[in-house]
Design an enzyme around this catalytic site. Structure first.
Site, PDB file in Angstrom:
ATOM      1  N   GLY A   5       0.823  -1.276   0.157  1.00 56.16           N
ATOM      2  CA  GLY A   5       0.218  -0.232   0.014  1.00 56.16           C
ATOM      3  C   GLY A   5       0.661   1.081  -0.085  1.00 56.16           C
ATOM      4  O   GLY A   5       0.841   2.208  -0.645  1.00 56.16           O
ATOM      5  N   ASN A  50      -9.585  -9.442   2.614  1.00 51.99           N
ATOM      6  CA  ASN A  50      -8.489 -10.129   3.459  1.00 51.99           C
ATOM      7  C   ASN A  50      -7.270  -9.121   3.457  1.00 51.99           C
ATOM      8  O   ASN A  50      -6.303  -9.240   4.406  1.00 51.99           O
ATOM      9  CB  ASN A  50      -8.044 -11.389   3.091  1.00 51.99           C
ATOM     10  CG  ASN A  50      -7.957 -11.706   1.503  1.00 51.99           C
ATOM     11  OD1 ASN A  50      -8.053 -10.702   0.900  1.00 51.99           O
ATOM     12  ND2 ASN A  50      -7.398 -12.988   1.313  1.00 51.99           N
ATOM     13  N   GLY A  57      -5.096  -5.778   3.943  1.00 53.63           N
ATOM     14  CA  GLY A  57      -4.820  -4.472   4.606  1.00 53.63           C
ATOM     15  C   GLY A  57      -3.686  -3.732   3.985  1.00 53.63           C
ATOM     16  O   GLY A  57      -2.581  -4.210   4.400  1.00 53.63           O
ATOM     17  N   GLN A  77      -2.034  -9.826  -0.736  1.00 51.95           N
ATOM     18  CA  GLN A  77      -1.280 -10.733  -0.105  1.00 51.95           C
ATOM     19  C   GLN A  77       0.284 -10.821  -0.743  1.00 51.95           C
ATOM     20  O   GLN A  77       0.789  -9.732  -1.094  1.00 51.95           O
ATOM     21  CB  GLN A  77      -1.876 -12.112  -0.576  1.00 51.95           C
ATOM     22  CG  GLN A  77      -3.302 -12.359   0.417  1.00 51.95           C
ATOM     23  CD  GLN A  77      -4.350 -11.554  -0.483  1.00 51.95           C
ATOM     24  OE1 GLN A  77      -4.776 -11.845  -1.560  1.00 51.95           O
ATOM     25  NE2 GLN A  77      -5.109 -10.600   0.271  1.00 51.95           N
ATOM     26  N   GLY A 100      -5.559  -7.606  13.246  1.00 46.46           N
ATOM     27  CA  GLY A 100      -4.986  -7.001  14.384  1.00 46.46           C
ATOM     28  C   GLY A 100      -4.211  -8.157  15.009  1.00 46.46           C
ATOM     29  O   GLY A 100      -3.607  -8.068  16.208  1.00 46.46           O
TER      30      GLY A 100
HETATM   31  P1  GDP Z   1       0.710  -4.386   2.832  1.00 45.74           P
HETATM   32  O1  GDP Z   1      -0.300  -5.215   3.020  1.00 45.74           O
HETATM   33  O2  GDP Z   1       1.717  -4.928   1.690  1.00 45.74           O
HETATM   34  O3  GDP Z   1       0.051  -2.906   2.054  1.00 45.74           O
HETATM   35  O4  GDP Z   1       1.345  -3.959   4.089  1.00 45.74           O
HETATM   36  P2  GDP Z   1       0.772  -3.564   5.621  1.00 45.74           P
HETATM   37  O5  GDP Z   1       0.134  -2.348   5.415  1.00 45.74           O
HETATM   38  O6  GDP Z   1      -0.404  -4.830   5.875  1.00 45.74           O
HETATM   39  O7  GDP Z   1       1.915  -3.497   6.597  1.00 45.74           O
HETATM   40  C1  GDP Z   1       2.981  -2.813   6.438  1.00 45.74           C
HETATM   41  C2  GDP Z   1       3.237  -2.106   7.722  1.00 45.74           C
HETATM   42  O8  GDP Z   1       4.532  -1.517   7.661  1.00 45.74           O
HETATM   43  C3  GDP Z   1       2.199  -0.984   7.675  1.00 45.74           C
HETATM   44  O9  GDP Z   1       1.881  -0.910   9.027  1.00 45.74           O
HETATM   45  C4  GDP Z   1       3.101  -0.041   7.128  1.00 45.74           C
HETATM   46  O10 GDP Z   1       2.502   1.363   7.819  1.00 45.74           O
HETATM   47  C5  GDP Z   1       4.498  -0.129   7.714  1.00 45.74           C
HETATM   48  N1  GDP Z   1       5.541   0.102   6.854  1.00 45.74           N
HETATM   49  C6  GDP Z   1       5.696   0.418   5.537  1.00 45.74           C
HETATM   50  N2  GDP Z   1       7.137   0.755   5.053  1.00 45.74           N
HETATM   51  C7  GDP Z   1       7.632   0.662   6.328  1.00 45.74           C
HETATM   52  C8  GDP Z   1       9.026   1.001   6.603  1.00 45.74           C
HETATM   53  O11 GDP Z   1       9.659   1.243   5.558  1.00 45.74           O
HETATM   54  N3  GDP Z   1       9.279   0.921   7.965  1.00 45.74           N
HETATM   55  C9  GDP Z   1       8.540   0.878   8.952  1.00 45.74           C
HETATM   56  N4  GDP Z   1       9.004   0.875  10.280  1.00 45.74           N
HETATM   57  N5  GDP Z   1       7.151   0.663   8.687  1.00 45.74           N
HETATM   58  C10 GDP Z   1       6.761   0.522   7.525  1.00 45.74           C
HETATM   59  P1  IMO Z   2      -2.273  -8.152   2.126  1.00 40.59           P
HETATM   60  O1  IMO Z   2      -2.657  -7.647   0.972  1.00 40.59           O
HETATM   61  C1  IMO Z   2      -1.005 -11.153   5.207  1.00 40.59           C
HETATM   62  C2  IMO Z   2      -3.412 -14.896   4.951  1.00 40.59           C
HETATM   63  C3  IMO Z   2      -4.309 -15.154   6.252  1.00 40.59           C
HETATM   64  C4  IMO Z   2      -4.164 -16.724   6.209  1.00 40.59           C
HETATM   65  C5  IMO Z   2      -4.288 -16.998   4.627  1.00 40.59           C
HETATM   66  C6  IMO Z   2      -5.660 -17.320   4.239  1.00 40.59           C
HETATM   67  O2  IMO Z   2      -2.426  -7.109   3.308  1.00 40.59           O
HETATM   68  O3  IMO Z   2      -0.698  -8.395   2.196  1.00 40.59           O
HETATM   69  P2  IMO Z   2      -7.665 -15.778   3.585  1.00 40.59           P
HETATM   70  O4  IMO Z   2      -8.468 -14.718   4.333  1.00 40.59           O
HETATM   71  O5  IMO Z   2      -7.186 -15.425   2.477  1.00 40.59           O
HETATM   72  O6  IMO Z   2      -8.583 -17.002   3.797  1.00 40.59           O
HETATM   73  O7  IMO Z   2      -6.472 -16.173   4.722  1.00 40.59           O
HETATM   74  O8  IMO Z   2      -3.725 -15.960   4.017  1.00 40.59           O
HETATM   75  N1  IMO Z   2      -3.511 -13.683   4.427  1.00 40.59           N
HETATM   76  C7  IMO Z   2      -2.736 -12.494   4.425  1.00 40.59           C
HETATM   77  N2  IMO Z   2      -1.671 -12.502   5.032  1.00 40.59           N
HETATM   78  N3  IMO Z   2      -1.366 -10.253   4.364  1.00 40.59           N
HETATM   79  C8  IMO Z   2      -2.679 -10.425   3.455  1.00 40.59           C
HETATM   80  O9  IMO Z   2      -3.069  -9.412   2.886  1.00 40.59           O
HETATM   81  C9  IMO Z   2      -3.307 -11.474   3.556  1.00 40.59           C
HETATM   82  N4  IMO Z   2      -4.508 -12.004   3.226  1.00 40.59           N
HETATM   83  C10 IMO Z   2      -4.494 -13.297   3.515  1.00 40.59           C
HETATM   84  O10 IMO Z   2      -3.640 -14.654   7.484  1.00 40.59           O
HETATM   85  O11 IMO Z   2      -2.962 -17.464   6.442  1.00 40.59           O
HETATM   86 MG    MG Z   3      -1.465  -5.837   4.742  1.00 41.91          MG
END
Ligand code: GDP
Ligand code: IMO
Ligand code: MG
Length: 425
Positions: A18, A39, A41, A225, A303
């Site tokens: 993101g 799923n 975030g 994912q 969470g």
């Molecule tokens: P995504 O699902 O791939 O978009 O990643 P998520 O948002 O689920 O998780 C990435 C987390 O790491 C989020 O809380 C971001 O705000 C945080 N994040 C992203 N880049 C960095 C970084 O370079 N350093 C730190 N400390 N946090 C980061």
């Molecule tokens: P983003 O896009 C991390 C994981 C779940 C579980 C498995 C199957 O934020 O990176 P599901 O809900 O698809 O049936 O779950 O996949 N999972 C993720 N893990 N980041 C995600 O999305 C995920 N989406 C699903 O924790 O192990």
């Molecule tokens: Mg995520």
């Protein structure tokens, strides 16, 4: 003709997709989510504000960028409505600004899909997948089982009958589980949300995206994912139910493989996984706990505490091969700031052999990581904003990874904010 660039995760998700899509979005006319559902975030931070997107593409905060939820995505109308309501409250109204369209062919997540997800996981007990319980698996099952309902169906006169027919099927399956439920509230919210999403323009994503390309406009496909959760190539059955790899961008948007240009592969400077399943480099000790606390490794959607471990090169090499990665993006380097020494898994020991690839079965016999020590940089890098300021030990770490992975690192992220991003090449 312009090509589509793809950005996707190379590990088990949550790599920071993101954030980087938001950073790159000014370079693109269209950002398109191609698979997965809520799923996901995806977290974005800028101007002291933080947003988590589940279904909406991460280009939504860029003034000039159009955003598409592609046909490969599964949409929970209730969650999509909530996301849009929250954005509107925060002063960003993509519908009013005409910045969001959704694919008619995207499948709908019904409240009963979530019940099926929950009933199934409950029955599996200790062997559960650790699903986010958003109904993803059951919705994709109905899609491939040719039972599903699609966004385009919502405007048909017999939508309610089609809905009832599918829900009856689901209730019949649920009757075989010991699982109590009450649908009334969720169903009312579902139909309210269905009316709401009729306000978002519905498009045929295949024509929409190819139309952009024909006009010479630029497109970035945003993955959800990560590669190791891909239904074909991930740590099956501990995976999600879609193709999270580059090929998924073709089927999930309606673009031909020869239209794919750059493939950005994004990874953390270490590794995390949330939910069940094998994780060879997992650190079930105080080092893992330090990574979790410093990296705030708690799920953006559920969470849940994320499992943490060292970076895994055999897994990354596999992901790079599957996706045809042309450029790497390394995230969360700052989380390793305090370590004297960091470790890299270069090989696995598996069934008495030392190997550098992911074997078929990593579940009944989990590979043991062979670790190489790397000197830490022991410097706060969160305020580094020039390439020349990157500490030598961090540059060495990046060079080592580039040599091993045979792909250059184009961007380095040193904090969650948009501005904490360095372009290396
Ligand atoms: P995504 O699902 O791939 O978009 O990643 P998520 O948002 O689920 O998780 C990435 C987390 O790491 C989020 O809380 C971001 O705000 C945080 N994040 C992203 N880049 C960095 C970084 O370079 N350093 C730190 N400390 N946090 C980061
Ligand atoms: P983003 O896009 C991390 C994981 C779940 C579980 C498995 C199957 O934020 O990176 P599901 O809900 O698809 O049936 O779950 O996949 N999972 C993720 N893990 N980041 C995600 O999305 C995920 N989406 C699903 O924790 O192990
Ligand atoms: Mg995520």
């Amino acid at each position: 003709m312009t090509q589509v660039d793809v950005l996707l995760g190379l590990q088990w998700g949550d790599e920071g997709k993101g954030k980087i899509v938001d950073v790159l979005s000014p370079q693109y006319d269209l950002i398109a989510r191609f698979q997965g559902g809520p799923n996901a975030g995806h977290t974005l931070e800028f101007d002291g504000k933080k947003f988590v997107l589940n279904t909406i593409p991460s280009g939504i905060f860029n003034e000039k960028t159009m955003n598409l939820i592609g046909n490969g995505v599964v949409i929970d109308p209730i969650i999509l409505k909530r996301e849009l309501d929250n954005l509107k409250k925060a002063g960003h109204d993509p519908i009013a600004k005409g910045k969001l369209v959704i694919a008619r062919k995207a499948h709908l997540i019904l409240p009963t899909h979530q019940l099926l997800d929950a009933a199934n996981e409950q029955k599996m007990g200790n062997n559960k997948i650790g699903s986010t319980l958003k109904g993803i698996g059951p919705t994709y099952m109905d899609k491939t089982g040719r039972n599903g309902l699609r966004v385009g169906d919502t405007t048909l006169p017999d939508f309610k009958e089609r809905y009832n027919k599918l829900v009856e099927k689901h209730k019949e399956i649920l009757s075989h589980y010991e699982f109590e439920y009450d649908l009334t509230e969720k169903e009312a919210a579902f139909f309210e949300a269905i009316e709401f999403i009729k306000n978002i323009p519905h498009v045929d994503s295949e024509h929409f995206v190819n139309g952009y390309l024909k006009e010479g406009k630029t497109v970035l496909a945003e993955g959800a994912q990560g590669t190791l959760l891909d239904v074909d190539f991930g740590s099956y059955p501990f995976v999600t139910s879609s193709n999270t790899t580059t090929a998924g961008a073709c089927t999930g948007l309606g673009i031909a493989p020869n239209k794919v240009g750059n493939v950005y592969g994004i990874f953390k400077a270490y590794c995390t996984r949330v939910g069940g399943g094998p994780f060879p480099t997992e650190l079930d000790d105080e080092v893992g706990e330090t990574l979790r606390q410093v990296g705030h490794e708690f799920g953006a959607t559920t969470g849940r505490a994320r499992r943490c471990g060292w970076i895994d090169l055999p897994a990354l090499k596999y992901a790079i091969m599957l996706n045809g990665v042309t450029e790497l993006i390394m995230m969360k380097a700052d989380v390793l700031d305090g370590f004297d020494t960091i470790y890299v898994c270069t090989h696995y020991e598996h069934n008495g052999e030392t190997i550098d690839y992911m074997p078929y079965d990593i579940i009944s016999v989990q590979p043991k990581p062979v670790l190489k020590a790397i000197e830490g940089w022991k410097t706060d890098v969160t305020k580094v904003n020039k390439v020349e300021e990157i500490p030598a030990a961090l540059s060495n770490y990046i060079s080592f990874l580039e040599k091993e992975l045979e792909v250059p690192v184009k961007y380095l992220s040193v904090g969650p904010d948009r501005v904490q991003t360095l372009e290396l090449i």
